[in-house]
Design an enzyme around this catalytic site. Structure first.
Site, short mmCIF file in Angstrom:
data_model
loop_
_atom_site.label_atom_id
_atom_site.label_comp_id
_atom_site.label_asym_id
_atom_site.label_seq_id
_atom_site.Cartn_x
_atom_site.Cartn_y
_atom_site.Cartn_z
N ASN A 1 0.81 -1.23 0.00
CA ASN A 1 0.00 0.00 0.00
C ASN A 1 0.84 1.27 0.00
O ASN A 1 0.28 2.37 -0.13
CB ASN A 1 -0.92 0.02 1.22
CG ASN A 1 -0.16 -0.04 2.53
OD1 ASN A 1 0.21 -1.13 2.95
ND2 ASN A 1 0.10 1.09 3.16
N TYR B 1 17.50 -1.79 12.80
CA TYR B 1 16.80 -1.89 11.52
C TYR B 1 17.67 -2.62 10.50
O TYR B 1 17.21 -3.57 9.83
CB TYR B 1 16.44 -0.50 10.98
CG TYR B 1 15.93 -0.56 9.56
CD1 TYR B 1 14.63 -0.99 9.29
CD2 TYR B 1 16.75 -0.20 8.49
CE1 TYR B 1 14.16 -1.06 7.99
CE2 TYR B 1 16.28 -0.28 7.18
CZ TYR B 1 14.99 -0.71 6.93
OH TYR B 1 14.54 -0.79 5.65
N GLY C 1 5.18 3.14 -0.45
CA GLY C 1 6.61 3.02 -0.68
C GLY C 1 6.96 2.11 -1.83
O GLY C 1 6.25 2.02 -2.84
N SER D 1 17.95 -4.75 2.31
CA SER D 1 18.31 -3.33 2.30
C SER D 1 19.82 -3.20 2.12
O SER D 1 20.60 -4.01 2.63
CB SER D 1 17.90 -2.67 3.61
OG SER D 1 18.42 -1.36 3.72
#
Length: 316
Positions: free
Chosen positions: A29, A181, A31, A156
């Site tokens: 939904n 993260y 990015g 990432s």
């Protein structure tokens, strides 16, 4: 004519057809996940957005339908932070098979306070890694029912400089948001590589591929109101950065290629062509630390205990 010479070069703006296929995109939904869903919907496939926010999911569906004529898109409720809800979320898909899942959804915290999921796991590790780890277990029967399904895990570039601490996977001893993260994304990537090892060993038809978007900035991302609105000032201010990084629409390209390109093989790592930060998608060498099978196996065993499932348990 050889198959290599008859296959056209990959074109991010002219994707192959995938009519009849079903793809699930977690976090579709917003990015990068939104653009993965938008681009996959251009192929004629049915694209399902997994989202924990119904209003945002509806806005994303409306945006895709406005840009892709005849788009076959829908959404299902999916909260990766709630491990106990994932089995029923998969049942709500209402499909007999799944041709690919893109593990894209993620949480990134900037605040100094450590937070936990309702299951008691550090929020980023619990959502980004454990949620997808457990989700794969419940999706495996649907993936196994497809001729050649793919599990595409979005990592990432931030994970390249991180290392896992197997004795502190949930950052209980030393919590730093950015590091936690990066480590949560690294855990995801280890999972993707290890999953493919186990699938190959079992002779499965499902393949696992790891991708990363490089450097993807909101300020370089085209507007998709109300999901994302880029002002003229932001566009001008970000112009110098475009020499090194890109927008989230381009950050979606490695995942889209990993889903669609028959030349992509399990166990590979795909990212942007230019320094791993921007450009069209290409396969790159698996990072040295990511290739450490002993760390991956230890993480797998710990994740099985923490999530209460084993994604490699098979379709039963």
């Amino acid at each position: 004519m050889s198959s290599a010479s008859s296959t056209p070069p990959w074109n991010v703006r002219r994707l192959p057809r995938a009519d009849g296929s079903v793809f699930l995109v977690t976090g579709g939904n917003a990015g990068i996940g939104y653009f993965v869903a938008e681009q996959l919907s251009q192929t004629g496939a049915t694209v399902v957005l997994g989202s924990r926010n119904p209003a945002k999911a509806e806005a994303a569906l409306a945006s895709i339908r406005a840009r892709v004529a005849g788009a076959r898109v829908r959404a299902v409720p999916l909260d990766l932070a709630d491990l106990g809800s994932l089995r029923s979320a998969v049942e709500s898909l209402g499909v007999e098979r799944l041709d690919a899942v893109v593990h894209n959804a993620g949480v990134a915290l900037d605040g100094p306070a450590r937070r936990e999921t309702g299951d008691g796991h550090e929020l980023m590790f619990g959502t980004n890694h454990l949620g997808h780890f457990a989700l794969t277990r419940w999706l495996m029967p649907l993936l196994s029912a497809a001729p050649a399904a793919r599990v595409v895990t979005t990592g990432s570039f931030a994970a390249k400089s991180e290392r896992l601490d197997p004795d502190d996977l949930q950052s209980r001893k030393d919590y730093r948001p950015k590091r936690s993260y990066g480590r949560s994304k690294l855990a995801q990537m280890y999972f993707g590589v290890e999953l493919d090892r186990r699938l190959q060993a079992a002779g499965a038809t499902v393949a696992s591929v790891v991708v990363h978007p490089g450097g993807a900035l909101d300020s370089l991302t085209p507007s998709r109101p109300p999901i994302h609105v880029r002002t003229a000032g932001a566009r001008l201010g970000a112009a110098p950065a475009s020499l090194l990084v890109q927008g989230k629409h381009a950050g979606a390209w490695p995942a889209v290629r990993a889903v669609l390109d028959p030349a992509v093989r399990g166990g590979g790592l795909w990212g942007p062509r230019v320094f791993g930060l921007r450009g069209e998608p290409r396969e790159e060498p698996v990072w040295n630390h990511l290739a450490d099978a002993s760390v991956a196996a230890r993480l797998w065993d710990a994740s099985c205990d923490l999530a209460g499932v084993d994604p490699g348990a098979g379709p039963g």
